[in-house]
Each structure stands twice: as structure tokens, then as C-alpha cells.
Design a protein around this motif. Structure first.
Motif, PDB file in Angstrom:
ATOM      1  N   PRO A  44      -7.201  -0.877  12.509  1.00 20.44           N
ATOM      2  CA  PRO A  44      -7.238   0.546  12.215  1.00 20.44           C
ATOM      3  C   PRO A  44      -8.198   1.265  13.191  1.00 20.44           C
ATOM      4  O   PRO A  44      -9.214   1.035  13.236  1.00 20.44           O
ATOM      5  CB  PRO A  44      -7.173   0.757  10.618  1.00 20.44           C
ATOM      6  CG  PRO A  44      -7.001  -0.469  10.040  1.00 20.44           C
ATOM      7  CD  PRO A  44      -7.481  -1.676  11.176  1.00 20.44           C
ATOM      8  N   MET A  54      -7.530   2.708  -4.196  1.00 21.32           N
ATOM      9  CA  MET A  54      -6.142   2.396  -3.281  1.00 21.32           C
ATOM     10  C   MET A  54      -4.909   2.405  -4.191  1.00 21.32           C
ATOM     11  O   MET A  54      -4.954   1.626  -5.226  1.00 21.32           O
ATOM     12  CB  MET A  54      -6.105   1.205  -2.380  1.00 21.32           C
ATOM     13  CG  MET A  54      -4.902   0.809  -1.618  1.00 21.32           C
ATOM     14  SD  MET A  54      -4.955  -0.425  -0.749  1.00 21.32           S
ATOM     15  CE  MET A  54      -6.058  -0.031   0.799  1.00 21.32           C
ATOM     16  N   GLY A  93      -7.256  -1.816   5.655  1.00 20.94           N
ATOM     17  CA  GLY A  93      -6.061  -1.108   6.336  1.00 20.94           C
ATOM     18  C   GLY A  93      -5.627  -1.931   7.183  1.00 20.94           C
ATOM     19  O   GLY A  93      -4.424  -1.765   7.765  1.00 20.94           O
ATOM     20  N   GLU A  94      -6.062  -3.426   7.441  1.00 24.16           N
ATOM     21  CA  GLU A  94      -5.423  -4.259   8.178  1.00 24.16           C
ATOM     22  C   GLU A  94      -3.950  -4.747   7.719  1.00 24.16           C
ATOM     23  O   GLU A  94      -2.962  -4.823   8.718  1.00 24.16           O
ATOM     24  CB  GLU A  94      -6.050  -5.632   8.504  1.00 24.16           C
ATOM     25  CG  GLU A  94      -5.553  -6.479   9.310  1.00 24.16           C
ATOM     26  CD  GLU A  94      -6.182  -8.003   9.244  1.00 24.16           C
ATOM     27  OE1 GLU A  94      -5.653  -8.840   9.497  1.00 24.16           O
ATOM     28  OE2 GLU A  94      -7.298  -8.037   8.516  1.00 24.16           O
ATOM     29  N   TRP A 141       7.233  -3.597   9.100  1.00 26.17           N
ATOM     30  CA  TRP A 141       5.646  -4.119   8.888  1.00 26.17           C
ATOM     31  C   TRP A 141       5.140  -4.858   9.758  1.00 26.17           C
ATOM     32  O   TRP A 141       4.029  -5.691   9.530  1.00 26.17           O
ATOM     33  CB  TRP A 141       5.652  -4.697   7.300  1.00 26.17           C
ATOM     34  CG  TRP A 141       6.551  -3.736   6.504  1.00 26.17           C
ATOM     35  CD1 TRP A 141       7.483  -4.277   5.539  1.00 26.17           C
ATOM     36  CD2 TRP A 141       6.408  -2.331   6.140  1.00 26.17           C
ATOM     37  NE1 TRP A 141       7.886  -3.111   4.753  1.00 26.17           N
ATOM     38  CE2 TRP A 141       7.459  -1.835   5.198  1.00 26.17           C
ATOM     39  CE3 TRP A 141       5.671  -1.362   6.817  1.00 26.17           C
ATOM     40  CZ2 TRP A 141       7.490  -0.730   4.726  1.00 26.17           C
ATOM     41  CZ3 TRP A 141       5.948   0.117   6.255  1.00 26.17           C
ATOM     42  CH2 TRP A 141       7.026   0.407   5.463  1.00 26.17           C
ATOM     43  N   ARG A 186       1.294  -6.514   9.943  1.00 26.99           N
ATOM     44  CA  ARG A 186       0.746  -6.221   8.660  1.00 26.99           C
ATOM     45  C   ARG A 186       1.162  -6.636   7.393  1.00 26.99           C
ATOM     46  O   ARG A 186       0.685  -6.098   6.463  1.00 26.99           O
ATOM     47  CB  ARG A 186       1.110  -4.443   8.588  1.00 26.99           C
ATOM     48  CG  ARG A 186       0.694  -3.556   9.828  1.00 26.99           C
ATOM     49  CD  ARG A 186      -0.516  -3.556  10.405  1.00 26.99           C
ATOM     50  NE  ARG A 186      -1.384  -2.609   9.634  1.00 26.99           N
ATOM     51  CZ  ARG A 186      -1.552  -1.590   9.879  1.00 26.99           C
ATOM     52  NH1 ARG A 186      -0.788  -0.721  10.568  1.00 26.99           N
ATOM     53  NH2 ARG A 186      -2.485  -0.932   9.139  1.00 26.99           N
ATOM     54  N   ILE A 195      -0.782  -4.147   5.054  1.00 24.32           N
ATOM     55  CA  ILE A 195       0.002  -3.040   4.117  1.00 24.32           C
ATOM     56  C   ILE A 195       0.929  -3.696   3.164  1.00 24.32           C
ATOM     57  O   ILE A 195       1.310  -2.987   2.073  1.00 24.32           O
ATOM     58  CB  ILE A 195       0.537  -1.842   5.037  1.00 24.32           C
ATOM     59  CG1 ILE A 195       1.552  -2.463   6.002  1.00 24.32           C
ATOM     60  CG2 ILE A 195      -0.606  -0.898   5.522  1.00 24.32           C
ATOM     61  CD1 ILE A 195       2.305  -1.097   6.559  1.00 24.32           C
ATOM     62  N   ASP A 208       0.535   4.495   0.234  1.00 27.15           N
ATOM     63  CA  ASP A 208       0.137   5.597   0.980  1.00 27.15           C
ATOM     64  C   ASP A 208       0.480   5.063   2.486  1.00 27.15           C
ATOM     65  O   ASP A 208       1.021   5.993   3.204  1.00 27.15           O
ATOM     66  CB  ASP A 208      -1.293   5.828   0.981  1.00 27.15           C
ATOM     67  CG  ASP A 208      -1.949   6.520  -0.218  1.00 27.15           C
ATOM     68  OD1 ASP A 208      -1.104   7.108  -0.894  1.00 27.15           O
ATOM     69  OD2 ASP A 208      -3.008   6.186  -0.858  1.00 27.15           O
ATOM     70  N   ALA A 209       0.329   4.055   2.775  1.00 29.55           N
ATOM     71  CA  ALA A 209       0.824   3.504   4.247  1.00 29.55           C
ATOM     72  C   ALA A 209       2.308   3.135   4.332  1.00 29.55           C
ATOM     73  O   ALA A 209       2.653   3.671   5.632  1.00 29.55           O
ATOM     74  CB  ALA A 209      -0.110   2.122   4.418  1.00 29.55           C
ATOM     75  N   THR A 210       3.090   2.916   3.241  1.00 33.84           N
ATOM     76  CA  THR A 210       4.272   2.734   3.272  1.00 33.84           C
ATOM     77  C   THR A 210       5.224   3.837   3.067  1.00 33.84           C
ATOM     78  O   THR A 210       6.456   3.805   3.628  1.00 33.84           O
ATOM     79  CB  THR A 210       4.886   1.661   2.263  1.00 33.84           C
ATOM     80  OG1 THR A 210       4.453   2.012   0.994  1.00 33.84           O
ATOM     81  CG2 THR A 210       4.071   0.215   2.899  1.00 33.84           C
ATOM     82  N   ASN A 234       0.837  -1.196   0.015  1.00 35.81           N
ATOM     83  CA  ASN A 234       0.068   0.066   0.035  1.00 35.81           C
ATOM     84  C   ASN A 234       1.052   1.213  -0.163  1.00 35.81           C
ATOM     85  O   ASN A 234       1.826   1.632   0.840  1.00 35.81           O
ATOM     86  CB  ASN A 234      -0.750  -0.085   1.174  1.00 35.81           C
ATOM     87  CG  ASN A 234      -1.858   1.330   1.192  1.00 35.81           C
ATOM     88  OD1 ASN A 234      -1.438   2.162   0.762  1.00 35.81           O
ATOM     89  ND2 ASN A 234      -3.062   0.926   1.874  1.00 35.81           N
TER      90      ASN A 234
END
Length: 403
Positions: free
Chosen positions: A402, A255, A235-236, A162, A165, A238, A141-143, A139
Motif C-alpha cells: 500500500p 479495523m 493493508g497488504e 481481490w 490481496r 484484504i 472498508d477495502a471491499t 476488510n
């Protein structure tokens, strides 16, 4: 009334998108019996009278062939056989065999003694169809990572950042290689032959997996593409080993996700179609008609829109818009937003498929999904690991929920 042609399959086959048109084009009803990989293989081997066509992968072929559940396919009855790529027929597009493990060519041709090998004959065990070259996805945006330039190794799956996740797939002939390649890339293990692990090597991989679950690094393993998709969208997760339908599905939900191109190479797989041993006469003709329709082009275009390749790309090209062909097969930037199989826009303007063209991706195979010599032992150890992971799953997933 004609009895339906019965196709035994897994979720790899997007049959709901194909069934209506196939029945119109072919003029007979078709029913699909979908199960998980293990159940599908068991039914194929032990209950061949319950299906007509077996739709699975080459690495699931040996036991079904050994049990005599399927019959040889005559290549002169496959209208597009001469158009099937050398990736299957020879092991690589340039004639050079790529990747260790169960490369399709190693068990493609039926020999006079009934064995399977790469020696060309006029009879094959499985008709090569859909295939792909898998890795893992992040992901963005998350990383916050530039995946193409910063994520270059399977070892990324073990990065402590991570923790909790990361998830792998629960299928021993597939998931074990994702874990093994991550461990090898990180310098934690060495293998004599990645495609055929010894008992002690299996123990090393599973014991390491046990430690990763125990420490909370690995989230519960996923079992279906729908589950993997939902857990990414929630979101669990990434970072996850991922199949292309999930990648396309989450992109269609806006996403930002990207598959890595590990320097160590992809884990490849190749699907195909088999004929049940009981087929004769009209029923056999129906099965051949389905096989030929499957390679006629339109089905491959549908599957291309979820990231899969087909063994007759020339036929597929005729059913894709030029912009779709350029993105999915040529690795060129998307000249316009492109749809998924259901018509929802999934690929953004200017996006380039990770790994590039079909030729580039197919030339970067580390290992094929494989049923190893010690598969039975692997399955026992893998199932123990899955049970342990599941026993910790509720607590772990609650901890990383999340929000």
C-alpha cells in the motif's frame, strides 16, 4: 522442588494468558513448549518422553496414537465429563453427525482392542477442549461489501477483484480445504469425498493453487495468526482465510473486518489434551489436575474473548459477564463494547457475531480439519506449492504494498 508439568502445544493455546493463574490454582509449576503444527506433531509422536501433556487437535491424533506415544484418558477422572457437549461425544449438538472428515467423535473413544472409534467406552484418546468454525474474512472498508448479505460462498476467495490481496493458511490439513471448497463452490472441481481426497483430486487442488500463485491472485500463504493479523493491518491483504484470534486482534485495532458465513458450510476444528505414555503416579495426577483445571470455566472465558468455544460451555458461562455470553455464545448484539483477552475493547456496541449463536454455527459444518488417507502425498505436493509461493513472495508483496 516439583518438576514442572510440561505441555507440548501450538499457538492455538493462549498459554501466556493462563500460566500464572494455573500455577497458583494448581500449586505446581507448568512450562509450555510451543511449536508449529508439524513440529508439534513430530515431537509428540517420536519424543513422548519430552512432554507430559500433548495439546493439539483431533486431526493430528492418529499418528501419535498409532505410535503409542500417548495413553488413554479415564473419563471417570474428568470431573466435568458429563458436561462435555454432544458436538464431540456424538458429532453434533442434536445428536446428528455434521461435516465430513475427522469429526472428533470418529476417534474419541478407546476400544478394548486399542483402536479408536465413536463407540462409547469409559476411556478416550483426547480430552475435548477448545474448538471453532472457521471461514474467511474481508476488510469491510477495502471491499465495500455487506459481507452478511453479499458474500455467501467460499468462491469469493477466487474473485478476480481481490487479485494479489488474498492469502490462505500454510498448513496442509487445513489450508487445502479452504482452497478445495473455493474451487468446488466456483464449479471448477468435484470431489467424491471432500474429507478424504484421492490422489487425482489432490493433484487438481494443488495444480489449481499453483495457477493461482503463478497468476498473482494468491499472495504468500500465512503461517501464524500474528503474521495474518499484521498483513491485514498493513493493508497488504484484504481477504484471507482467518482464525478468530486474528479477527479479534484487528478489531481491537479499529479495523472493520467481518467473517463470511459460506452457504457451503464452515471448516471446523477441535482441540484437545492427551496424556504422554510415560506418565504414572504423581506425574499422572498432575496431568489430570491440569486437564480438570482447563475445563473448570475460567480458561474457557479467556479463550471465548478471542472467539474460541470450549467443550463445557456451562462452566464458561459462569466466568463471563452476561453481555459477553450473549455475544460470543448466543449470537446476540453486543450490549456494550466488549474486551479481548488482554482487556482492550474489540467488539463494538451492537455488533453481532458472524454466523450467530454457538448452536447455529456448530450446525453449519462442511468439513473438519482432517489428516486424509493420502496425507503424505498431500504434504509433498503442498510443500512444493509453498516453496513456489515463497519464491514469488517478495516480488508479489512489493507489488501490492500500500502507498
Amino acid at each position: 522442588m516439583t518438576k514442572p508439568l510440561r505441555v507440548l502445544c501450538t499457538e492455538i493455546l493462549p498459554w501466556r494468558l493462563l500460566q500464572a493463574r494455573a500455577q497458583v490454582d494448581l500449586g505446581f509449576p507448568i512450562e509450555f513448549h510451543e511449536h508449529d503444527f508439524v513440529t508439534t506433531q513430530r515431537i509428540a509422536a517420536t519424543q513422548p518422553e519430552t512432554y507430559d501433556v500433548y495439546d493439539q487437535c483431533f486431526h493430528n491424533l492418529d499418528i501419535v496414537w498409532h505410535w503409542g506415544a500417548i495413553q488413554a484418558i479415564e473419563t471417570d477422572r474428568i470431573t466435568t465429563w458429563n458436561e462435555v457437549t454432544d458436538l464431540t461425544k456424538k458429532g453434533g449438538l442434536d445428536g446428528r453427525r455434521l461435516g465430513c472428515g475427522d469429526a472428533p467423535v470418529t476417534r474419541l473413544y478407546v476400544q478394548p482392542d486399542g483402536g479408536l472409534s465413536s463407540q462409547t467406552t469409559g476411556r478416550i484418546s483426547m480430552l475435548p477442549t477448545v474448538h471453532n468454525f472457521d471461514s474467511f474474512a474481508l476488510n469491510l472498508d477495502a471491499t465495500g461489501k455487506d459481507v452478511d448479505n453479499e458474500v455467501t460462498s467460499w468462491s469469493e476467495l477466487l474473485d478476480p477483484r481481490w487479485k494479489g490481496r488474498v492469502a490462505l493458511v500454510d498448513e496442509p490439513a487445513i489450508g487445502v480445504f479452504d482452497l478445495a471448497m473455493a474451487l468446488r463452490a466456483a464449479g471448477k472441481v468435484r470431489f467424491r469425498d471432500l474429507g478424504n481426497l484421492t490422489l487425482s483430486e489432490i493433484d487438481q487442488v494443488i495444480d489449481a493453487g499453483w495457477d493461482l500463485v503463478q497468476s498473482g491472485h494468491l499472495a504468500p500463504f500465512w503461517t501464524t495468526t500474528l503474521e495474518a493479523t499484521d498483513r491485514l493491518l498493513s493493508g497488504e491483504l484484504i481477504v484471507a482465510s482467518l482464525w478468530s484470534p486474528s479477527v479479534v486482534a484487528v478489531k481491537a485495532r479499529d479495523m472493520r473486518i467481518r467473517q463470511a458465513v459460506p452457504v457451503e458450510g464452515y471448516r471446523a476444528w477441535h482441540g484437545g489434551l492427551c496424556l504422554a505414555n510415560h506418565l504414572t503416579g504423581e506425574r499422572l495426577d498432575m496431568a489430570y489436575a491440569w486437564m480438570n483445571w482447563f475445563l473448570s470455566g475460567w480458561p474457557g472465558a479467556v479463550m471465548a474473548r478471542q472467539g474460541y468455544y470450549l467443550s463445557v460451555p456451562g462452566r464458561v458461562r459462569a466466568h463471563l459477564d452476561p453481555e459477553e455470553w450473549d455475544y460470543w455464545y448466543e449470537g446476540l448484539p453486543a450490549a456494550r463494547p466488549l474486551p479481548n483477552p488482554s482487556g482492550a475493547l474489540a467488539i463494538r456496541l451492537g455488533e453481532v457475531r458472524s454466523g450467530g449463536s454457538y448452536r447455529a454455527r456448530s450446525s453449519h459444518v462442511a468439513v473438519w480439519n482432517t489428516t486424509m488417507d493420502e496425507h503424505n502425498y498431500l504434504v509433498r505436493r503442498w510443500n512444493d506449492l509453498m516453496a513456489f509461493s515463497a519464491s514469488r513472495g517478495t516480488r508479489q508483496r512489493r507489488a501490492v504494498q500500500p502507498g
